[in-house]
Design a protein around this motif. Structure first.
Motif, mmCIF file in Angstrom:
data_model
loop_
_atom_site.group_PDB
_atom_site.id
_atom_site.type_symbol
_atom_site.label_atom_id
_atom_site.label_comp_id
_atom_site.label_asym_id
_atom_site.label_seq_id
_atom_site.Cartn_x
_atom_site.Cartn_y
_atom_site.Cartn_z
ATOM 1 N N GLU A 30 -20.404 -2.132 16.747
ATOM 2 C CA GLU A 30 -21.104 -3.051 15.856
ATOM 3 C C GLU A 30 -22.187 -3.849 16.592
ATOM 4 O O GLU A 30 -23.278 -4.059 16.062
ATOM 5 N N HIS A 31 -21.904 -4.269 17.805
ATOM 6 C CA HIS A 31 -22.826 -5.124 18.550
ATOM 7 C C HIS A 31 -23.610 -4.375 19.620
ATOM 8 O O HIS A 31 -24.449 -4.983 20.294
ATOM 9 N N GLY A 32 -23.372 -3.099 19.784
ATOM 10 C CA GLY A 32 -24.110 -2.310 20.769
ATOM 11 C C GLY A 32 -23.834 -2.724 22.201
ATOM 12 O O GLY A 32 -24.752 -2.849 23.007
ATOM 13 N N VAL A 33 -22.577 -2.925 22.516
ATOM 14 C CA VAL A 33 -22.170 -3.396 23.840
ATOM 15 C C VAL A 33 -21.268 -2.343 24.465
ATOM 16 O O VAL A 33 -20.432 -1.752 23.789
ATOM 17 N N SER A 34 -21.428 -2.121 25.764
ATOM 18 C CA SER A 34 -20.541 -1.187 26.447
ATOM 19 C C SER A 34 -19.210 -1.864 26.760
ATOM 20 O O SER A 34 -19.100 -3.093 26.736
ATOM 21 N N ALA A 35 -18.219 -1.064 27.054
ATOM 22 C CA ALA A 35 -16.894 -1.597 27.380
ATOM 23 C C ALA A 35 -16.950 -2.459 28.644
ATOM 24 O O ALA A 35 -16.325 -3.520 28.716
ATOM 25 N N ALA A 36 -17.707 -2.024 29.650
ATOM 26 C CA ALA A 36 -17.805 -2.780 30.893
ATOM 27 C C ALA A 36 -18.460 -4.141 30.660
ATOM 28 O O ALA A 36 -18.002 -5.163 31.199
ATOM 29 N N SER A 37 -19.509 -4.171 29.854
ATOM 30 C CA SER A 37 -20.165 -5.445 29.556
ATOM 31 C C SER A 37 -19.243 -6.363 28.759
ATOM 32 O O SER A 37 -19.198 -7.570 28.987
ATOM 33 N N PHE A 38 -18.536 -5.779 27.818
ATOM 34 C CA PHE A 38 -17.637 -6.544 26.967
ATOM 35 C C PHE A 38 -16.577 -7.251 27.800
ATOM 36 O O PHE A 38 -16.382 -8.457 27.681
ATOM 37 N N TYR A 39 -15.926 -6.522 28.680
ATOM 38 C CA TYR A 39 -14.879 -7.124 29.492
ATOM 39 C C TYR A 39 -15.445 -7.939 30.646
ATOM 40 O O TYR A 39 -14.782 -8.839 31.154
ATOM 41 N N GLY A 40 -16.676 -7.649 31.075
ATOM 42 C CA GLY A 40 -17.311 -8.468 32.097
ATOM 43 C C GLY A 40 -17.629 -9.864 31.596
ATOM 44 O O GLY A 40 -17.541 -10.849 32.332
ATOM 45 N N CYS A 41 -17.990 -9.961 30.320
ATOM 46 C CA CYS A 41 -18.273 -11.272 29.724
ATOM 47 C C CYS A 41 -17.016 -12.116 29.595
ATOM 48 O O CYS A 41 -17.094 -13.338 29.509
ATOM 49 N N ARG A 42 -15.875 -11.481 29.571
ATOM 50 C CA ARG A 42 -14.628 -12.232 29.451
ATOM 51 C C ARG A 42 -14.438 -13.151 30.652
ATOM 52 O O ARG A 42 -13.899 -14.241 30.517
ATOM 53 N N GLN A 43 -14.897 -12.727 31.817
ATOM 54 C CA GLN A 43 -14.757 -13.567 33.003
ATOM 55 C C GLN A 43 -15.557 -14.859 32.858
ATOM 56 O O GLN A 43 -15.129 -15.906 33.318
ATOM 57 N N THR A 44 -16.714 -14.781 32.206
ATOM 58 C CA THR A 44 -17.557 -15.957 32.062
ATOM 59 C C THR A 44 -17.224 -16.771 30.827
ATOM 60 O O THR A 44 -17.130 -17.991 30.886
ATOM 61 N N PHE A 45 -17.061 -16.082 29.695
ATOM 62 C CA PHE A 45 -16.952 -16.775 28.417
ATOM 63 C C PHE A 45 -15.578 -16.656 27.780
ATOM 64 O O PHE A 45 -15.419 -16.949 26.601
ATOM 65 N N GLY A 46 -14.562 -16.244 28.533
ATOM 66 C CA GLY A 46 -13.265 -15.948 27.965
ATOM 67 C C GLY A 46 -12.611 -17.057 27.169
ATOM 68 O O GLY A 46 -12.241 -16.864 26.033
ATOM 69 N N GLY A 47 -12.497 -18.245 27.681
ATOM 70 C CA GLY A 47 -11.728 -19.266 26.990
ATOM 71 C C GLY A 47 -12.516 -20.502 26.621
ATOM 72 O O GLY A 47 -11.934 -21.563 26.419
ATOM 73 N N ILE A 48 -13.846 -20.395 26.506
ATOM 74 C CA ILE A 48 -14.625 -21.587 26.203
ATOM 75 C C ILE A 48 -15.266 -21.477 24.832
ATOM 76 O O ILE A 48 -15.418 -20.396 24.285
ATOM 77 N N ASP A 49 -15.657 -22.628 24.305
ATOM 78 C CA ASP A 49 -16.333 -22.639 23.016
ATOM 79 C C ASP A 49 -17.841 -22.776 23.244
ATOM 80 O O ASP A 49 -18.314 -22.747 24.377
ATOM 81 N N VAL A 50 -18.595 -22.929 22.168
ATOM 82 C CA VAL A 50 -20.060 -22.945 22.265
ATOM 83 C C VAL A 50 -20.552 -24.135 23.086
ATOM 84 O O VAL A 50 -21.439 -23.980 23.934
ATOM 85 N N SER A 51 -19.976 -25.301 22.887
ATOM 86 C CA SER A 51 -20.419 -26.470 23.656
ATOM 87 C C SER A 51 -20.119 -26.286 25.147
ATOM 88 O O SER A 51 -20.899 -26.718 26.003
ATOM 89 N N GLY A 52 -19.011 -25.651 25.461
ATOM 90 C CA GLY A 52 -18.687 -25.366 26.860
ATOM 91 C C GLY A 52 -19.678 -24.396 27.477
ATOM 92 O O GLY A 52 -20.051 -24.533 28.646
ATOM 93 N N ALA A 53 -20.127 -23.413 26.715
ATOM 94 C CA ALA A 53 -21.109 -22.452 27.216
ATOM 95 C C ALA A 53 -22.453 -23.125 27.461
ATOM 96 O O ALA A 53 -23.141 -22.836 28.442
ATOM 97 N N GLN A 54 -22.829 -24.052 26.578
ATOM 98 C CA GLN A 54 -24.080 -24.778 26.782
ATOM 99 C C GLN A 54 -23.998 -25.647 28.026
ATOM 100 O O GLN A 54 -24.955 -25.746 28.791
ATOM 101 N N ARG A 55 -22.847 -26.268 28.247
ATOM 102 C CA ARG A 55 -22.663 -27.090 29.444
ATOM 103 C C ARG A 55 -22.699 -26.228 30.703
ATOM 104 O O ARG A 55 -23.290 -26.609 31.703
ATOM 105 N N LEU A 56 -22.079 -25.049 30.646
ATOM 106 C CA LEU A 56 -22.101 -24.122 31.765
ATOM 107 C C LEU A 56 -23.535 -23.718 32.101
ATOM 108 O O LEU A 56 -23.933 -23.699 33.260
#
Length: 86
Positions: A30-56
């Motif tokens: 649906e989003h045109g993402v590879s499996a490696a990219s999908f799970y790689g983003c989990r390390q950065t954005f796994g447990g945070i919300d939008v405000s946390g991502a903006q702060r990061l």
């Protein structure tokens, strides 16, 4: 560093869909993402919300701005040890 096709908010939204029991393979297609990219983003954005991502993102920008000044000062410091600013 390569620019991402998706914003931090979109990536977090995709992860929220994943937590909502949507099948992983469907999300990839649906989003045109590879499996490696999908799970790689989990390390950065796994447990945070939008405000946390903006702060990061703000903190990463600040580190990028301060790092050259820190290295320049480190080169001027004496080799025998660290000194505190006066």
């Amino acid at each position: 560093m390569k620019k991402s096709r998706h914003t931090e908010e979109q990536i977090i939204g995709i992860w929220k869909q994943h937590e909502g029991e949507v099948k992983t393979a469907e999300l990839w297609r649906e989003h045109g993402v590879s499996a490696a990219s999908f799970y790689g983003c989990r390390q950065t954005f796994g447990g945070i919300d939008v405000s946390g991502a903006q702060r990061l993102k703000a903190l990463e920008g600040e580190n990028r701005r301060l790092k050259p000044a820190w290295w320049k000062r480190l080169k001027r410091e004496p080799k025998n040890g660290w000194s505190l600013p006066v």
